[in-house]
Design an enzyme around this catalytic site. Structure first.
Site, mmCIF file in Angstrom:
data_model
loop_
_atom_site.group_PDB
_atom_site.id
_atom_site.type_symbol
_atom_site.label_atom_id
_atom_site.label_comp_id
_atom_site.label_asym_id
_atom_site.label_seq_id
_atom_site.Cartn_x
_atom_site.Cartn_y
_atom_site.Cartn_z
ATOM 1 N N SER A 22 6.506 -19.275 -4.105
ATOM 2 C CA SER A 22 6.544 -18.211 -3.100
ATOM 3 C C SER A 22 7.320 -17.010 -3.622
ATOM 4 O O SER A 22 8.511 -17.102 -3.919
ATOM 5 C CB SER A 22 7.199 -18.721 -1.808
ATOM 6 N N ARG A 60 -4.125 -20.323 8.707
ATOM 7 C CA ARG A 60 -5.414 -19.793 8.238
ATOM 8 C C ARG A 60 -6.458 -20.874 7.964
ATOM 9 O O ARG A 60 -7.630 -20.548 7.810
ATOM 10 C CB ARG A 60 -5.216 -18.908 6.997
ATOM 11 N N ASP A 114 -3.437 -14.680 -0.509
ATOM 12 C CA ASP A 114 -3.779 -13.856 0.659
ATOM 13 C C ASP A 114 -5.286 -13.633 0.797
ATOM 14 O O ASP A 114 -5.729 -12.969 1.742
ATOM 15 C CB ASP A 114 -3.087 -12.489 0.556
ATOM 16 N N GLN A 163 8.079 -14.478 -1.874
ATOM 17 C CA GLN A 163 9.031 -14.018 -0.860
ATOM 18 C C GLN A 163 10.361 -14.742 -1.002
ATOM 19 O O GLN A 163 11.426 -14.120 -0.949
ATOM 20 C CB GLN A 163 8.456 -14.212 0.540
ATOM 21 N N ARG A 179 8.844 -3.883 -1.879
ATOM 22 C CA ARG A 179 9.854 -4.026 -2.936
ATOM 23 C C ARG A 179 10.410 -2.673 -3.342
ATOM 24 O O ARG A 179 11.616 -2.530 -3.564
ATOM 25 C CB ARG A 179 9.229 -4.721 -4.152
ATOM 26 N N LYS A 186 0.810 -18.730 7.230
ATOM 27 C CA LYS A 186 0.639 -17.280 7.112
ATOM 28 C C LYS A 186 0.633 -16.655 8.512
ATOM 29 O O LYS A 186 1.117 -17.255 9.455
ATOM 30 C CB LYS A 186 -0.634 -16.981 6.311
ATOM 31 N N LYS A 220 0.867 -3.258 -0.615
ATOM 32 C CA LYS A 220 1.874 -3.602 0.409
ATOM 33 C C LYS A 220 3.076 -4.333 -0.198
ATOM 34 O O LYS A 220 4.228 -4.019 0.117
ATOM 35 C CB LYS A 220 1.154 -4.452 1.473
ATOM 36 N N SER A 221 2.813 -5.309 -1.072
ATOM 37 C CA SER A 221 3.926 -6.058 -1.688
ATOM 38 C C SER A 221 4.801 -5.123 -2.509
ATOM 39 O O SER A 221 6.035 -5.197 -2.471
ATOM 40 C CB SER A 221 3.395 -7.138 -2.629
HETATM 41 C C1 S3P Z 1 4.122 -11.713 -0.462
HETATM 42 C C2 S3P Z 1 4.036 -13.008 -0.910
HETATM 43 C C3 S3P Z 1 3.111 -13.987 -0.321
HETATM 44 C C4 S3P Z 1 2.003 -13.315 0.469
HETATM 45 C C5 S3P Z 1 2.506 -12.218 1.367
HETATM 46 C C6 S3P Z 1 3.246 -11.163 0.578
HETATM 47 C C7 S3P Z 1 5.115 -10.824 -1.091
HETATM 48 O O1 S3P Z 1 3.845 -14.832 0.551
HETATM 49 O O2 S3P Z 1 1.298 -14.274 1.208
HETATM 50 O O3 S3P Z 1 1.420 -11.600 2.047
HETATM 51 O O4 S3P Z 1 5.006 -9.594 -0.948
HETATM 52 O O5 S3P Z 1 6.021 -11.352 -1.747
HETATM 53 P P1 S3P Z 1 4.620 -16.138 0.005
HETATM 54 O O6 S3P Z 1 5.581 -15.679 -0.975
HETATM 55 O O7 S3P Z 1 5.303 -16.719 1.201
HETATM 56 O O8 S3P Z 1 3.553 -17.031 -0.530
#
Ligand code: S3P
Length: 470
Positions: A195, A382, A351, A197, A45, A378, A40-41
């Site tokens: 993070s 959690r 995660d 993200q 991207r 999250k 998914k990540s």
């Molecule tokens: C993700 C980063 C993580 C993760 C999320 C997906 C990403 O979040 O928990 O499910 O794809 O960059 P954070 O960057 O906020 O920790």
């Protein structure tokens, strides 16, 4: 700009019943949308970076799930041409150079904002904010009630330091973006939390900054963006400062003014595989193989933790494909011991705590997690939601501000549980039903399709007695 209506996805509520007493045996793959989904990540991207590239990109084994569909829908709204065929995504990139001509694919000089609905996906909202700054799009980004509860100042404040014209609503979505003057201001910034993200959002904006951007993180967040950007020709340096354990990323904006397109195949999502691994470890007689799983070390903290607990997990055929480590995993029923989890491992398994909590509930002795305050931000809080629901089925769960402890090896009773709108909670509550005394019924289980639509059918193929109902 007006605040858009708070859309909540209307989906038919369903539940799943997991009956104890099965053994999990067999093989699971990840290809063409079967078995475990593509990562998914990486999918998020790949879609966004391909849209920013010059020319046509191809991404095989793209994850078609609730959260990536909202990203693709957003690209549609931004008039980025893409096609999906059998989980292969083909995208015609529109580049990173702002185009002020009236027939521009993106409405960079439009007078009315593009209203983008990010569903439950914080990744879409945070990553897209960086790309919209590059494209100079006037936009409003909103999402479900759950997404409106997620913290957004963590991207808004550093973007504002880069002179991006963005604001939040009391620190949350909806977010309002107006076109900013380019180039953006280069940034030297220490992230308040590790993070990926936040890092990715800022690295996207940094592509059009007036100099090098340096980001400093207090932990090793996933490095997929760095690997993918490098493959597209962007100059990025990553280093670790050992005395203070800081992780530093430095990006130089591409002198060429463009990113090369991608031609990649994505591995299966380790975060989806995690539920199957733990399911096999806790269920007597089980042995499963999961092929083609992403094994990037910034994602596999759970593997290290489970191995420290005595889990029988083998890693086979480890190779590097499209810039990411990929391999096959064999997991067998194991006698687990309690473990302490803290420090960088928390970031590397951020995660996976819902899956880990189930392993801890089945382990001998006490397991304890510290330094994991981020778990409260999250898809649900959690720490609190895991505690509420796991206690319902008999787990001895002790909540702490920045973590939790579980006294394992107590009888798991079964019962009716609620996933709090969190796909990973729903999956962890499901697998605990494999070893409960009576069935576990997970209400509102449709949320699982946000990240792993085939979850129930994969469990069934492996031999689990799972029924789906409305
Ligand atoms: C993700 C980063 C993580 C993760 C999320 C997906 C990403 O979040 O928990 O499910 O794809 O960059 P954070 O960057 O906020 O920790």
């Amino acid at each position: 700009m007006d605040i858009p209506k708070n859309h909540n996805m209307v989906k038919r509520s369903s539940s799943i019943t997991i009956n104890p007493g099965s053994t999990l045996l067999g093989e699971v793959n990840s290809s063409n949308g079967r078995g475990i989904p593509g990562d998914k990540s990486l999918s998020h991207r790949a879609a966004l970076l391909a849209a920013l590239a010059k020319g046509e990109s191809q991404v095989k084994n793209f994850s078609i799930t609730g959260v990536t569909e909202v990203m693709l829908a957003a690209l549609n709204q931004l008039k980025v041409p893409w096609e999906l065929e059998d989980n292969t995504l083909t995208i015609q990139g529109i580049g990173i150079k702002p185009r002020f001509v009236s027939n521009s694919p993106v409405s960079m000089v439009s007078q009315s904002p593009v209203s983008i609905h990010c569903g439950n996906s914080a990744t879409t909202m945070r990553l897209l904010s960086g790309a919209l700054a590059v494209w100079r799009v006037m936009a409003v980004l909103d999402g479900t009630t759950s997404l409106r509860n997620r913290p957004m100042l963590r991207i808004v404040e550093p973007l504002q330091k880069m002179d991006v014209n963005i604001r939040a609503t009391d620190g949350h979505a909806p977010l309002f973006l107006h076109p900013s003057q380019l180039p953006l201001r280069a940034l030297d910034y220490t992230l308040p939390v590790a993070s990926a993200q936040i890092k990715t959002c800022l690295l996207l904006a940094a592509l059009v900054a007036d100099g090098d951007t340096t980001l400093i993180e207090p932990g090793p967040s996933r490095d997929h963006t760095e690997r993918m950007m490098r493959a597209m020709g962007v100059s990025l340096e990553c280093s670790r400062q050992p005395t203070e354990n800081l992780f530093i990323t430095r990006l130089t904006p591409p002198g060429s003014g463009f990113l090369n397109p991608l031609n990649i195949e994505l591995p299966g999502d380790f975060s989806a595989a995690a539920f199957l691994i733990v399911a096999a470890l806790i269920t007597p007689g089980s042995k499963i193989t999961i092929n083609n799983v992403g094994l990037n070390p910034t994602r596999t903290g759970l593997l290290d933790t489970l191995q420290a607990m005595g889990a029988k997990i083998q890693i086979l055929n480890l190779v590097e494909r499209s810039g990411e480590p990929v391999g096959d995993l064999v997991a067998s029923h194991s006698h687990l011991q309690g473990v302490l989890v803290g420090g960088d491992t928390v970031v590397r398994m951020i995660d996976e705590f819902p899956a880990f909590a189930v392993a801890a509930a089945c382990a001998e002795g006490v397991s304890k997690v510290t330094g994991a305050l981020e778990l409260r931000h999250k898809e649900s809080d959690r720490i609190s939601s895991l505690g509420i629901e796991l206690r319902k089925v008999g787990v001895l769960f002790n909540e702490m501000e920045d973590g939790f402890s579980i006294k394992g090896d107590q009888p798991i009773l079964g019962g009716i549980v609620n996933p709090h709108g969190d796909h990973r909670l729903a999956m962890s509550l499901s697998i605990i039903g494999l070893i409960s005394q009576s069935p576990v019924i997970v209400r509102d289980s449709e949320i699982i399709s946000e990240s792993f639509p085939e979850f129930v059918s994969v469990l069934q193929q492996l031999g689990a007695k799972v029924e789906q109902g409305v």
